[in-house]
Design a protein around this motif. Structure first.
Motif, mmCIF file in Angstrom:
data_model
loop_
_atom_site.group_PDB
_atom_site.id
_atom_site.type_symbol
_atom_site.label_atom_id
_atom_site.label_comp_id
_atom_site.label_asym_id
_atom_site.label_seq_id
_atom_site.Cartn_x
_atom_site.Cartn_y
_atom_site.Cartn_z
ATOM 1 N N UNK A 83 56.174 41.634 36.020
ATOM 2 C CA UNK A 83 55.116 42.249 34.592
ATOM 3 C C UNK A 83 54.345 43.799 34.825
ATOM 4 N N UNK A 84 53.535 43.203 36.218
ATOM 5 C CA UNK A 84 52.157 43.881 36.162
ATOM 6 C C UNK A 84 52.774 45.920 36.413
ATOM 7 N N UNK A 85 53.988 45.601 36.216
ATOM 8 C CA UNK A 85 55.062 46.899 36.475
ATOM 9 C C UNK A 85 54.882 47.882 35.503
ATOM 10 N N UNK A 86 54.297 47.111 34.552
ATOM 11 C CA UNK A 86 54.241 47.880 32.537
ATOM 12 C C UNK A 86 53.403 48.601 32.514
ATOM 13 N N UNK A 87 51.978 49.119 33.725
ATOM 14 C CA UNK A 87 51.134 49.680 33.741
ATOM 15 C C UNK A 87 51.596 50.877 34.046
ATOM 16 N N UNK A 88 52.769 51.298 35.102
ATOM 17 C CA UNK A 88 52.750 51.536 36.165
ATOM 18 C C UNK A 88 53.780 53.119 35.122
ATOM 19 N N UNK A 89 54.135 54.877 36.131
ATOM 20 C CA UNK A 89 55.121 55.773 34.787
ATOM 21 C C UNK A 89 56.326 56.050 35.758
ATOM 22 N N UNK A 90 57.155 56.094 35.591
ATOM 23 C CA UNK A 90 58.548 55.874 35.839
ATOM 24 C C UNK A 90 59.183 56.444 37.266
ATOM 25 N N UNK A 91 57.828 57.857 37.767
ATOM 26 C CA UNK A 91 57.677 58.245 39.105
ATOM 27 C C UNK A 91 58.272 57.070 40.319
ATOM 28 N N UNK A 92 56.827 55.909 39.683
ATOM 29 C CA UNK A 92 56.508 55.079 41.431
ATOM 30 C C UNK A 92 57.715 54.016 41.181
ATOM 31 N N UNK A 93 58.920 54.370 40.630
ATOM 32 C CA UNK A 93 59.487 53.513 41.018
ATOM 33 C C UNK A 93 61.169 54.518 41.743
ATOM 34 N N UNK A 94 61.961 53.327 42.642
ATOM 35 C CA UNK A 94 62.807 53.530 43.181
ATOM 36 C C UNK A 94 64.329 54.144 42.191
ATOM 37 N N UNK A 95 65.442 54.210 42.470
ATOM 38 C CA UNK A 95 66.275 54.219 41.551
ATOM 39 C C UNK A 95 67.115 53.336 40.991
ATOM 40 N N UNK A 96 66.859 52.214 42.052
ATOM 41 C CA UNK A 96 67.605 50.880 41.666
ATOM 42 C C UNK A 96 66.690 50.211 40.853
#
Lengths: 360, 306
Positions: free
Chosen positions: B142-155
């Motif tokens: 759930x902590x990911x909620x405060x991040x932006x899409x570019x911080x994540x890998x494709x999967x």
């Protein structure tokens, strides 16, 4: 350098400076391309397979450079090339490349024929008339019907498959000794992909080219290549003939790649998946780069990088499992006897092959 | 139409204007989706498979036929409440997780956009709880909620795309090539996730794809589409074991198998539409064996039944 090898890469390190940080894309990659063979390079995105191909053509982005290692081609070390002039004698002329997206590889403002002719005329020193005829002949050779009409058409008048044929024609028009294909069929439909793969195979035979084929699709590897190199995080982790690597893989990463093939999964059960993500290439990688994702990793894997251990004269792998002191860890059952399982999956409706345990 | 049919597509036609003429993208397509199954539409680019998905979502207007969702017509002119219901209960997952997420929005907003549109929460706490649950369901924290899409890998991005669909509590998910852009290792993670959600929540999938090896693994039934028309429909294993239509055969033979010896011996079958002699006897959609449908004229069908 062995006389059989047309291209020999040893311990190549390539890094890029990105926003003040250093990204090491190739960490001591070694590879041999034999004369007249097709070598497939497989790996996930970020494994460095495209960077490797670009170093052969002096096409690294401005912020990247070869740190160490050598690329021996015909007695010369391409890793030492610095000027554009040196590259002009190689790039497109003796080593040519086909890219993934045929739309961006062609100039939309020029007719297809003219852009191929320019390259051919430049590299082969032919006049306008002869080079035009040579291009028409090449277009016909790559399976483009009505080559004289097609010569005068623009890229947008070509379908995706035809465009890729035109790109291939441009690449082979100068009769290169080495052809590098970077995922040439990824953007195409399967039926068109099959035709393009057949075309590349027949051109390789007829024009006596050596082909380096980059892909992430193991099916394509099995279809085009005689030998295969598996890359992970900027290193080749296993190299051998396709039979050796598909039927007797040794590196844990190769095991994981093969095990996650959907063809080997059982419906209704979990498909094998590799946990986690590849390591960041901004950081120094200690030990075996795949160890954090490998549930059976040994202690030594986290400490020291494994060297390349020979399996047979034509097959080697980078894994401590091949060290005589290593405990005996077997490949996952699902990929042992891969061939039987695949043929069973094809013949036996009602199940797509058995993934783990059970009848093994 | 039986009780377990969730979506029924009947005689669907979609046309696009092309200058003064009209281009027929989809022509006379009919199929039923059963609740809880994965139904795949397979075909090459330009075959109309994506158009069918979009027509169900009312992104493209249809020119012929009708679409029923849980027995109610959802194509053509429908009232606003029916449209709201449809948009909530059918969700889409897109192909490219890089392009389908708003780069400037945080994951929290991306996942709750549908909730905002439909006011599906009482207060801020409930909205946050829903987003949290959706992220957990797809295996993200759930902590990911405060991040932006570019911080994540494709999967991870594709998981976010799935979370965004799940938060609406849909019954039917239309997945348009959801794993084509992913790497082999990440692909199996997403396939497993989709299968788990189907089991746990009784979701129904309309899966649009061209990668037949994946399609075989995840589908219960597969329909093959060629130039806007269905040419064959059967259970997944039946289709692979007994492909009848020449186009299906060509398609299956074109898939390279990860087996060097088989590949070396393989001959590709090309599909040539002119092999059909439809001068006498128009092709029709016929059931050759139980649940196995093919498009062919009487003469062809007789051959296939034998």
């Amino acid at each position: 350098m062995s006389a059989d090898n047309i291209l020999e890469v040893s311990d190549l390190r390539v890094s890029f400076s990105l926003r003040g940080k250093m990204l090491t894309a190739l960490r001591g990659t070694s590879l041999e391309l034999r004369r007249g063979e097709t070598l497939a390079v497989v790996g996930e995105s970020g494994s460095g397979k495209s960077v490797l191909a670009k170093t052969f053509l002096g096409m690294l982005d401005k912020n990247g450079r070869v740190e160490s290692g050598s690329i021996i081609f015909d007695g010369q070390d391409l890793a030492r090339y610095t000027t554009e002039k040196q590259w002009l004698g190689i790039r497109g002329k003796r080593i040519a490349m086909i890219f993934q997206d045929p739309m961006t590889a062609l100039n939309p403002l020029k007719t297809v024929g003219e852009q191929i002719r320019e390259a051919a005329a430049l590299h082969r020193g032919l006049d306008r008339r002869t080079s035009r005829l040579a291009v028409i002949e090449t277009l016909e050779r790559v399976g483009i019907g009505e080559p004289e009409l097609r010569y005068r058409q623009f890229p947008h008048e070509f379908s995706g498959g035809m465009r890729q044929r035109a790109v291939i024609a441009a690449a082979v028009a100068c009769r290169p000794e080495v052809l590098i294909c970077d995922e040439p069929t990824t953007a195409l439909d399967v039926t068109v992909q099959a035709q393009i793969l057949d075309l590349i195979k027949s051109l390789q035979r007829d024009l006596h080219m050596s082909v380096l084929f980059i892909t992430h699709d193991l099916g394509v590897v099995a279809s085009v290549a005689q030998r295969v190199a598996v890359m992970y995080s900027g290193q080749v982790v296993e190299e051998g003939s396709v039979e050796e690597v598909f039927y007797d893989p040794r590196a844990p990463y190769t095991w994981a790649l093969l095990a996650s093939l959907p063809q080997l999964g059982v419906k209704g059960e979990e498909l094998y998946s590799i946990k986690g993500t590849p390591p960041s290439l901004f950081k120094e990688i200690r030990g075996d780069a795949f160890a954090p994702r490998n549930p059976q990793a040994l202690e030594v894997d986290f400490v020291e990088e494994p060297p390349a251990f020979p399996v047979s004269p034509t097959h080697w792998a980078r894994t401590w499992l091949l060290d005589p002191r290593a405990p005996c860890i077997e490949a996952p059952r699902s990929i042992m006897r891969l061939r039987e399982r695949l043929s069973k999956a094809r013949k036996d409706p009602g199940r797509a092959g058995k993934a783990s345990g059970g009848e093994a | 139409m039986s009780d377990d049919t969730i979506l029924s597509v009947r005689g669907l036609g979609v046309e696009f204007p092309m200058g003064r003429k009209r281009f027929t993208a989809v022509d006379g397509v009919s199929f039923d989706l059963r609740r809880g199954e994965t139904f795949s539409l397979v075909g090459e680019s330009g075959s109309g498979k994506t158009t069918i998905g979009r027509a169900i979502m009312r992104i493209h207007p249809i020119s012929k036929g009708e679409i029923l969702f849980e027995g109610k017509r959802v194509s053509g002119r429908i009232d606003a409440s029916a449209e709201r219901l449809l948009r909530q209960r059918i969700q889409m997952i897109f192909q490219d997780p890089m392009a389908s997420l708003n780069e400037r929005a945080k994951i929290d907003y991306i996942v709750s956009e549908g909730l905002y549109n439909f006011r599906l929460f009482k207060d801020e706490a409930e909205r946050r709880a829903k987003v949290e649950k959706a992220l957990r369901d797809v295996g993200l924290i759930p902590e990911f909620a405060s991040r932006f899409p570019h911080e994540f890998s494709g999967g991870q991005r594709q998981r976010i795309g799935i979370a965004r669909a799940l938060v609406m509590e849909p019954e039917l998910l239309i997945a348009d090539e959801p794993i084509s852009a992913l790497d082999v290792s990440i692909r199996s993670q997403v396939i497993n996730l989709m299968n788990r959600l189907k089991r746990d929540r009784g979701l129904t999938y309309l899966f649009i794809a061209h990668d037949l090896s994946v399609v075989r693994f995840i589908s219960d039934r597969i329909a093959v589409i060629y130039r806007g028309r269905l040419v064959e429909l059967a259970g997944a294993e039946e289709l692979f074991a007994h492909p009848l239509h020449p186009y299906t055969r060509a398609l299956l033979s074109a898939v390279p198998l990860p087996d060097p010896e088989v590949e070396r011996l393989k001959k590709h079958v090309a599909y040539d539409p002119s092999i059909h002699d439809y001068s006498q006897g128009k092709p029709s959609w016929s059931e050759v064996s139980s649940g196995h449908f093919v498009l062919g004229n009487e003469c062809e069908i007789r051959g296939w039944k034998a």
